[in-house]
Scaffold this active site. Sequence first.
Site, PDB file in Angstrom:
ATOM      1  N   HIS A 204       0.803  -1.228   0.000  1.00  0.00           N
ATOM      2  CA  HIS A 204       0.000   0.000   0.000  1.00  0.00           C
ATOM      3  C   HIS A 204       0.834   1.276   0.000  1.00  0.00           C
ATOM      4  O   HIS A 204       0.287   2.372  -0.054  1.00  0.00           O
ATOM      5  CB  HIS A 204      -0.914   0.027   1.232  1.00  0.00           C
ATOM      6  CG  HIS A 204      -0.175   0.263   2.515  1.00  0.00           C
ATOM      7  ND1 HIS A 204       0.509  -0.734   3.164  1.00  0.00           N
ATOM      8  CD2 HIS A 204       0.025   1.387   3.237  1.00  0.00           C
ATOM      9  CE1 HIS A 204       1.082  -0.229   4.252  1.00  0.00           C
ATOM     10  NE2 HIS A 204       0.811   1.053   4.326  1.00  0.00           N
TER      11      HIS A 204
HETATM   12  C1  UD1 Z   1      -1.673   5.655   5.742  1.00  0.00           C
HETATM   13  C2  UD1 Z   1      -0.329   6.158   6.270  1.00  0.00           C
HETATM   14  C3  UD1 Z   1       0.687   5.042   6.144  1.00  0.00           C
HETATM   15  C4  UD1 Z   1       0.219   3.782   6.833  1.00  0.00           C
HETATM   16  C5  UD1 Z   1      -1.155   3.400   6.307  1.00  0.00           C
HETATM   17  C6  UD1 Z   1      -1.689   2.229   7.098  1.00  0.00           C
HETATM   18  C7  UD1 Z   1       0.066   8.562   5.917  1.00  0.00           C
HETATM   19  C8  UD1 Z   1       0.834   9.561   5.150  1.00  0.00           C
HETATM   20  N1  UD1 Z   1       0.158   7.278   5.483  1.00  0.00           N
HETATM   21  O1  UD1 Z   1      -1.505   5.373   4.360  1.00  0.00           O
HETATM   22  O2  UD1 Z   1       1.887   5.453   6.755  1.00  0.00           O
HETATM   23  O3  UD1 Z   1       1.123   2.765   6.556  1.00  0.00           O
HETATM   24  O4  UD1 Z   1      -2.058   4.509   6.473  1.00  0.00           O
HETATM   25  O5  UD1 Z   1      -2.602   1.490   6.357  1.00  0.00           O
HETATM   26  O6  UD1 Z   1      -0.571   8.894   6.880  1.00  0.00           O
HETATM   27  N2  UD1 Z   1      -8.927   4.896   1.584  1.00  0.00           N
HETATM   28  C9  UD1 Z   1     -10.192   4.347   1.539  1.00  0.00           C
HETATM   29  N3  UD1 Z   1     -10.765   3.982   2.728  1.00  0.00           N
HETATM   30  C10 UD1 Z   1     -10.178   4.152   3.919  1.00  0.00           C
HETATM   31  C11 UD1 Z   1      -8.908   4.723   3.958  1.00  0.00           C
HETATM   32  C12 UD1 Z   1      -8.285   5.085   2.781  1.00  0.00           C
HETATM   33  O7  UD1 Z   1     -10.771   4.176   0.469  1.00  0.00           O
HETATM   34  O8  UD1 Z   1     -10.785   3.798   4.952  1.00  0.00           O
HETATM   35  C13 UD1 Z   1      -8.265   5.259   0.306  1.00  0.00           C
HETATM   36  C14 UD1 Z   1      -8.571   6.683  -0.144  1.00  0.00           C
HETATM   37  O9  UD1 Z   1      -8.635   6.690  -1.542  1.00  0.00           O
HETATM   38  C15 UD1 Z   1      -7.344   7.439   0.311  1.00  0.00           C
HETATM   39  C16 UD1 Z   1      -6.240   6.392   0.138  1.00  0.00           C
HETATM   40  O10 UD1 Z   1      -6.856   5.160   0.464  1.00  0.00           O
HETATM   41  O11 UD1 Z   1      -7.104   8.587  -0.451  1.00  0.00           O
HETATM   42  C17 UD1 Z   1      -5.044   6.637   1.040  1.00  0.00           C
HETATM   43  O12 UD1 Z   1      -5.446   6.712   2.433  1.00  0.00           O
HETATM   44  P1  UD1 Z   1      -4.556   7.507   3.497  1.00  0.00           P
HETATM   45  O13 UD1 Z   1      -5.079   7.310   4.856  1.00  0.00           O
HETATM   46  O14 UD1 Z   1      -4.368   8.911   3.033  1.00  0.00           O
HETATM   47  O15 UD1 Z   1      -3.148   6.820   3.344  1.00  0.00           O
HETATM   48  P2  UD1 Z   1      -2.762   5.287   3.436  1.00  0.00           P
HETATM   49  O16 UD1 Z   1      -2.232   4.860   2.117  1.00  0.00           O
HETATM   50  O17 UD1 Z   1      -3.865   4.511   4.035  1.00  0.00           O
HETATM   51  N1  UDP Z   2      -3.492  -5.955   8.863  1.00  0.00           N
HETATM   52  C1  UDP Z   2      -4.772  -6.472   9.024  1.00  0.00           C
HETATM   53  N2  UDP Z   2      -5.476  -6.823   7.914  1.00  0.00           N
HETATM   54  C2  UDP Z   2      -4.972  -6.704   6.648  1.00  0.00           C
HETATM   55  C3  UDP Z   2      -3.657  -6.183   6.499  1.00  0.00           C
HETATM   56  C4  UDP Z   2      -2.951  -5.805   7.620  1.00  0.00           C
HETATM   57  O1  UDP Z   2      -5.251  -6.618  10.160  1.00  0.00           O
HETATM   58  O2  UDP Z   2      -5.663  -7.057   5.686  1.00  0.00           O
HETATM   59  C5  UDP Z   2      -2.728  -5.529  10.057  1.00  0.00           C
HETATM   60  C6  UDP Z   2      -1.387  -6.189  10.207  1.00  0.00           C
HETATM   61  O3  UDP Z   2      -1.510  -7.389  10.939  1.00  0.00           O
HETATM   62  C7  UDP Z   2      -0.565  -5.133  10.916  1.00  0.00           C
HETATM   63  C8  UDP Z   2      -1.174  -3.823  10.468  1.00  0.00           C
HETATM   64  O4  UDP Z   2      -2.438  -4.152   9.913  1.00  0.00           O
HETATM   65  O5  UDP Z   2      -0.700  -5.220  12.328  1.00  0.00           O
HETATM   66  C9  UDP Z   2      -0.299  -3.160   9.450  1.00  0.00           C
HETATM   67  O6  UDP Z   2      -0.960  -2.080   8.893  1.00  0.00           O
HETATM   68  P1  UDP Z   2      -0.554  -1.442   7.496  1.00  0.00           P
HETATM   69  O7  UDP Z   2       0.201  -2.422   6.695  1.00  0.00           O
HETATM   70  O8  UDP Z   2      -1.782  -0.879   6.930  1.00  0.00           O
HETATM   71  O9  UDP Z   2       0.345  -0.199   7.934  1.00  0.00           O
HETATM   72  P2  UDP Z   2       1.884   0.000   8.310  1.00  0.00           P
HETATM   73  O10 UDP Z   2       2.236  -0.942   9.379  1.00  0.00           O
HETATM   74  O11 UDP Z   2       2.680  -0.169   7.054  1.00  0.00           O
HETATM   75  O12 UDP Z   2       1.922   1.428   8.744  1.00  0.00           O
END
Ligand code: UD1
Ligand code: UDP
Length: 377
Positions: A204
């Site tokens: 992601h």
């Molecule tokens: C964010 C964090 C990242 C973390 C990740 C965990 C920042 C800069 N990044 O990235 O460090 O690893 O969360 O998963 O804060 N979206 C949905 N539904 C949701 C959430 C997001 O559709 O519930 C989609 C939207 O199109 C959104 C995109 O995902 O624009 C990105 O979401 P965002 O929370 O901005 O960043 P992540 O990639 O989730």
């Molecule tokens: N995770 C989850 N379901 C999923 C993918 C990840 O519960 O389908 C959990 C995973 O076990 C870990 C956390 O989400 O504890 C990691 O989150 P993510 O990869 O979104 O973010 P990051 O750690 O890179 O910030």
Amino acid sequence: MKPAFIFGTRPEIIKLVPVIRAFEKRGLKPLLIHTGQHYDYEMSKVFLEELELRGINYHLEVGSGTQAYQTGIAMIKIEEVLMKEDPDVTLVQGDTNTVLAGALASVKLKIPVAHVEAGLRSFDRTMPEEINRILADHASEVLFAPTEEARKNLEREGIIEGVYVVGNTIVDAVFQNSEIAERKSKILEKFGLKPKEYAVLTAHRAENTDSAENLKKLVEIIESLPIPVVYPVHPRTEKRLKDLGLWERLKAKDHVILTKPLGYLDFLKLQKNAKIVLTDSGGIQEESIILSVPCLTLRYNTERPETIKAGGNVLVGLEKERVIHYVERLLNDEEFYSRMANAENPFGDGRSGERMVDILLSLYEKGELRVKSSRFI
Ligand code: UD1
Ligand code: UDP
């Protein structure tokens, strides 16, 4: 003492619940502020339900947007709550926009910030997370570094006061939930999988999803994997795969199981029983070594170098030949596999949350939990 937790994404919920529980054990009920950075059921509510995190005091519904928009709206809304509630300390976890917004809003109101998972550095300032980590650390009064390496990163930036090496609460989370997951989750049956006969993959990160070239490389890697693979797709990646016409291509492959993001219990069970994990996630790199599953990281750097040093993780990037080489090696070379699987967990003993609460209570009792005018006196 009145602590306030500010969180908004999936990993923050997972990694902060152990700290919230540790406060509750001592008879304190922290204020819970959810920014709503993640809002889909599969990205937020499922974790609140499974980890039994009830009684969120504020849902700020910040939602998605550009970096500045999301951070800015979150800051404005968090500030309003903090002015009204005036907590003694705010706790934030990790490196998301929610963390930066929470830390900045808080310190400017002279409410001290405790940063859980302080001191991580990828040394790649093009990642939004790296900027968030650096700025949040410099805004924080109490820095809970998971490892000695993280402490050294802080020291290099002149942060020495207020740093505590306490382990990572992901170990607490895994220890507290993996038995429950093993018992309750029926995910292997659901997908018709046998333990150690499949891989799990997640991706992601902006650098892997925002560039069409890199996302295509990722798809080609998945297509070439010589083992069944379960891929729970982050909504960000799902949108990009669909926009680029890559979703259907992956779906058509017999060895690929595409699914919505999974709840924590299903994901833990899937991870624990996987033969190999391929990921660009920070938390999943950590969990793999805790669960003794070899991890191949689909990136060129990591802020979790401890996992590499310990021998449980390899940075494979996105070059198909390199990734497939390592997958083949893990499947065919037993000694190599067992060396990676048996790497020692560098993130502590699963009592990090308890330790953090002890430290905060002791600082509070001594009158030291406050924003000091200088770090250097
Ligand atoms: C964010 C964090 C990242 C973390 C990740 C965990 C920042 C800069 N990044 O990235 O460090 O690893 O969360 O998963 O804060 N979206 C949905 N539904 C949701 C959430 C997001 O559709 O519930 C989609 C939207 O199109 C959104 C995109 O995902 O624009 C990105 O979401 P965002 O929370 O901005 O960043 P992540 O990639 O989730
Ligand atoms: N995770 C989850 N379901 C999923 C993918 C990840 O519960 O389908 C959990 C995973 O076990 C870990 C956390 O989400 O504890 C990691 O989150 P993510 O990869 O979104 O973010 P990051 O750690 O890179 O910030």
